[in-house]
Write an enzyme that holds these catalytic residues in place. Structure first.
Site, short mmCIF file in Angstrom:
data_model
loop_
_atom_site.label_atom_id
_atom_site.label_comp_id
_atom_site.label_asym_id
_atom_site.label_seq_id
_atom_site.Cartn_x
_atom_site.Cartn_y
_atom_site.Cartn_z
N ASP A 1 70.37 78.21 58.81
CA ASP A 1 71.68 78.53 58.02
C ASP A 1 71.27 79.37 56.95
O ASP A 1 72.06 79.73 56.17
CB ASP A 1 72.40 77.27 57.82
CG ASP A 1 72.89 76.34 58.95
OD1 ASP A 1 73.04 77.12 59.96
OD2 ASP A 1 73.19 75.07 58.73
N ARG B 1 85.26 77.82 55.55
CA ARG B 1 85.16 76.47 56.36
C ARG B 1 84.10 75.80 55.77
O ARG B 1 83.91 74.56 55.94
CB ARG B 1 84.60 77.01 57.89
CG ARG B 1 85.66 77.42 58.83
CD ARG B 1 85.19 77.92 60.22
NE ARG B 1 84.23 76.89 60.44
CZ ARG B 1 82.97 77.19 61.03
NH1 ARG B 1 83.01 78.43 61.49
NH2 ARG B 1 82.18 76.03 61.48
N CYS C 1 81.23 77.93 65.16
CA CYS C 1 80.75 79.34 64.89
C CYS C 1 80.20 80.18 66.17
O CYS C 1 79.47 79.41 67.07
CB CYS C 1 79.67 79.26 63.93
SG CYS C 1 80.29 79.15 62.38
N ARG D 1 78.22 77.19 72.57
CA ARG D 1 77.02 76.47 72.23
C ARG D 1 77.26 75.19 73.08
O ARG D 1 78.19 74.50 73.48
CB ARG D 1 76.94 75.85 70.97
CG ARG D 1 76.75 77.03 70.05
CD ARG D 1 77.10 76.94 68.60
NE ARG D 1 76.38 75.94 67.94
CZ ARG D 1 76.93 75.66 66.39
NH1 ARG D 1 78.08 76.44 66.15
NH2 ARG D 1 76.37 74.84 66.01
N LYS E 1 78.51 70.00 53.66
CA LYS E 1 79.51 70.16 54.65
C LYS E 1 78.89 69.35 55.93
O LYS E 1 79.56 68.34 56.52
CB LYS E 1 79.88 71.53 55.20
CG LYS E 1 80.26 71.65 56.28
CD LYS E 1 80.38 73.18 56.86
CE LYS E 1 79.37 73.79 57.46
NZ LYS E 1 79.29 73.72 58.94
N ASN E 2 78.05 69.58 56.31
CA ASN E 2 77.42 68.90 57.61
C ASN E 2 77.01 67.38 57.43
O ASN E 2 76.76 66.84 58.50
CB ASN E 2 75.84 69.79 58.13
CG ASN E 2 76.41 70.89 58.68
OD1 ASN E 2 77.89 71.12 58.96
ND2 ASN E 2 75.70 71.95 59.00
N1 EPU Z 1 71.43 72.68 72.23
C1 EPU Z 1 71.31 72.61 73.63
N2 EPU Z 1 72.04 71.70 74.01
C2 EPU Z 1 72.72 70.68 73.33
C3 EPU Z 1 72.63 70.80 71.84
C4 EPU Z 1 72.07 71.92 71.22
O1 EPU Z 1 70.81 73.69 74.12
O2 EPU Z 1 73.32 69.79 73.96
C5 EPU Z 1 70.78 74.23 71.46
C6 EPU Z 1 71.71 74.73 70.62
O3 EPU Z 1 72.34 75.94 71.30
C7 EPU Z 1 70.58 75.43 69.63
C8 EPU Z 1 69.77 74.33 69.52
O4 EPU Z 1 70.05 73.29 70.40
O5 EPU Z 1 69.96 76.41 70.11
C9 EPU Z 1 69.95 73.51 67.88
O6 EPU Z 1 71.19 73.16 67.88
P1 EPU Z 1 71.62 71.93 67.19
O7 EPU Z 1 72.35 70.95 68.37
O8 EPU Z 1 70.65 71.32 66.28
O9 EPU Z 1 72.75 72.45 66.17
P2 EPU Z 1 74.10 71.59 65.84
O10 EPU Z 1 73.70 70.22 65.71
O11 EPU Z 1 75.21 71.83 66.62
C10 EPU Z 1 73.82 71.70 63.23
C11 EPU Z 1 74.53 72.30 61.98
C12 EPU Z 1 74.63 73.93 62.23
C13 EPU Z 1 73.02 74.21 62.16
C14 EPU Z 1 72.13 73.53 63.09
C15 EPU Z 1 70.76 73.85 63.03
C16 EPU Z 1 76.46 70.62 61.95
C17 EPU Z 1 77.74 70.44 62.08
N3 EPU Z 1 75.89 71.89 62.36
O12 EPU Z 1 74.41 72.18 64.40
O13 EPU Z 1 75.12 74.28 61.13
O14 EPU Z 1 72.80 75.60 62.12
O15 EPU Z 1 72.44 72.18 63.04
O16 EPU Z 1 70.24 73.16 61.94
O17 EPU Z 1 75.70 69.86 61.53
C18 EPU Z 1 76.38 75.44 59.86
O18 EPU Z 1 76.42 74.88 59.05
O19 EPU Z 1 76.68 77.15 59.57
C19 EPU Z 1 75.84 75.59 61.18
C20 EPU Z 1 76.05 76.11 62.14
#
Ligand code: EPU
Length: 426
Positions: free
Chosen positions: A313, A406, A117, A124, A22-23
């Site tokens: 995850d 999803r 989520c 977030r 998915k990601n």
């Molecule tokens: N964060 C910040 N500021 C930012 C961006 C992120 O503080 O500008 C924080 C977030 O709040 C969190 C941490 O940094 O505490 C890590 O977040 P990250 O940005 O790595 O998460 P993401 O890129 O939004 C992706 C996956 C998530 C997975 C995370 C961690 C996608 C679409 N989503 O999210 O997947 O949990 O990396 O591995 O690639 C899922 O598939 O269920 C899912 C939530």
């Protein structure tokens, strides 16, 4: 609203296939904004989040031609330069990935705070994306609406290379700035990057169609700006979270031999290292994992960590697995502060869980679980509840399964093939 009705306790055995990630799939649509040539996407999961990304792509002027299930051609000819549609941005976090390419192609982009989520405090944050875009030459205006939601206006005459250090490791942040830098003027250096396999796969594909990216999969990624990208084929890597979830279901059910097919076991080393200590009976092959019943499984503490550490995850299914293991385990969720709240639902099913604080839970096992009426709180917790229901005694109803669908394609059909008694009702 659709729901799953599960009669638990049935022996599970046989083969189950893994879908494309998915990601990884979500990120190819924004990338396609950067080229006028066709990208053929294969091994794509047919899931709600990918449908939302396709809708966003189409709304911005992209064409999608389905070739067969999981295979489609995508192409951008007449880019539409207007605000990202609010009803779509609200639905999935990865919508933020469209912002960089829109800035590069249109010189401006307006959008509300992205949805996704509810697993962290409040919404977030996107501060690291904004900081990066600013360093690459964007001007940012943030309007706070009466509803309390932020709305962003970004403009950039030109996007130029920059040196950017991520104060915190971010997956989508790394990918977003990486793709924004491809057509920028000069070189971009990203430091303290996320190292997930999905990032490596994306960088390899992009290099194949003309980008100059080095270092993906390490903390420092360098991108030399190029003038143009070509088209090409993007074969999506197997979903490692789905693979790990099925592996933990097999271990928790402990009722028959289960083979997980079309997988990439090398992407889950942290899980296998835990399995060694839990004493799960497993064998890894090139693209399969075989899990056989074990005499007993043992409680082992786990701490979530950025890749190659133990993925956040995978924490919810691991927590369910620990309810079946002998002894006490501490689950330490370091990435998100709302991802342990679902343990309350496990307690309702009979698990012995002490939620110490938003980041730590202690599980005492093994405990018998019993069926309940539940509502899926989010994607990964939802999948973990399906797993708990399959090993529980009696009937469980899980409502709000949009959240599960999803990210997991036809999960009920695939589970039925290994013996699960699961029905989907609308
Ligand atoms: N964060 C910040 N500021 C930012 C961006 C992120 O503080 O500008 C924080 C977030 O709040 C969190 C941490 O940094 O505490 C890590 O977040 P990250 O940005 O790595 O998460 P993401 O890129 O939004 C992706 C996956 C998530 C997975 C995370 C961690 C996608 C679409 N989503 O999210 O997947 O949990 O990396 O591995 O690639 C899922 O598939 O269920 C899912 C939530």
């Amino acid at each position: 609203m659709a729901k799953f009705i599960i009669q638990g306790g049935k022996p599970l055995k046989g083969e189950i296939g893994v879908s494309g990630s998915k990601n990884a799939a979500l990120k190819i649509f924004p990338v396609a904004l950067l080229t006028e040539e066709t990208i053929r996407v294969s091994n794509a999961p047919e899931i709600e989040d990918v449908f939302r990304a396709q809708e966003m792509f189409a709304a911005l002027g992209g064409e999608i031609k389905k070739i067969k299930p999981g295979v489609f051609d995508i192409k951008f000819k007449n880019q539409k330069c207007f605000d990202l549609p609010e009803n779509l941005v609200n639905k999935f976090r990865a919508s933020i990935m469209f912002v960089g390419p829109m800035l590069v192609k249109c010189g401006k982009v307006n959008f509300p705070h992205p949805g996704g989520c509810v697993i962290g405090a409040g919404t977030r944050p996107i501060d690291m994306f904004l900081d990066g875009f600013q360093k690459m030459g964007a001007k940012i205006e943030i309007l706070r609406r009466d509803s309390g939601q932020d709305y962003y206006h970004l403009t950039a005459k030109r996007i130029k290379g920059a040196e950017i250090f991520f104060p915190k490791i971010t997956v989508t942040g790394t990918e977003s700035l990486m793709i924004t830098a491809i057509l920028a003027e000069g070189e971009t250096v990203l430091k303290n990057c996320a190292m997930e396999p999905e990032i490596v796969a994306l960088a390899e594909f992009l290099n194949g169609i003309g980008a100059k990216i080095s270092g993906a999969g390490t903390p420092t990624i360098r991108i030399k700006g190029v003038k143009k990208l070509r088209g090409g084929e993007y074969k999506i890597i197997p979903d490692r979270i789905e693979t790990g979830t099925f592996a933990m279901l097999a271990a928790a059910s402990n009722s028959g031999e289960i083979t997980i097919k079309n997988a990439e076991p090398n992407h889950l080393e942290a899980l296998w290292s835990l399995f060694d200590r839990i004493k799960v009976n497993y064998v890894l092959y090139k693209d399969r994992i075989k899990i056989s019943p074990a005499k007993k499984i043992f409680a082992v503490d786990a701490t979530t960590h950025e890749y190659p550490g133990f993925a956040t995850d995978l924490q919810p299914p691991y927590t369910v697995l620990m309810t079946q293991a002998e002894g006490k385990s501490l689950i330490h969720e370091t990435i998100y502060d709302r991802r342990l709240i679902f343990t309350d639902l496990l307690s309702q099913m009979g698990a012995d869980v002490v939620l110490c604080d938003p980041h730590r839970a202690v599980i005492n096992g093994p405990t018998k679980l019993s069926g309940r009426k539940l509502v899926s709180p989010d994607l990964r917790a939802g999948a973990a509840l399906v797993m708990a229901a399959l090993i529980a005694n009696g009937k469980t109803e899980i409502d709000n399964i949009y959240q599960i669908e999803r990210g997991y394609e036809k999960i009920d059909e695939r589970l039925r093939k290994i013996g699960a008694d699961i029905k989907r009702v609308d």
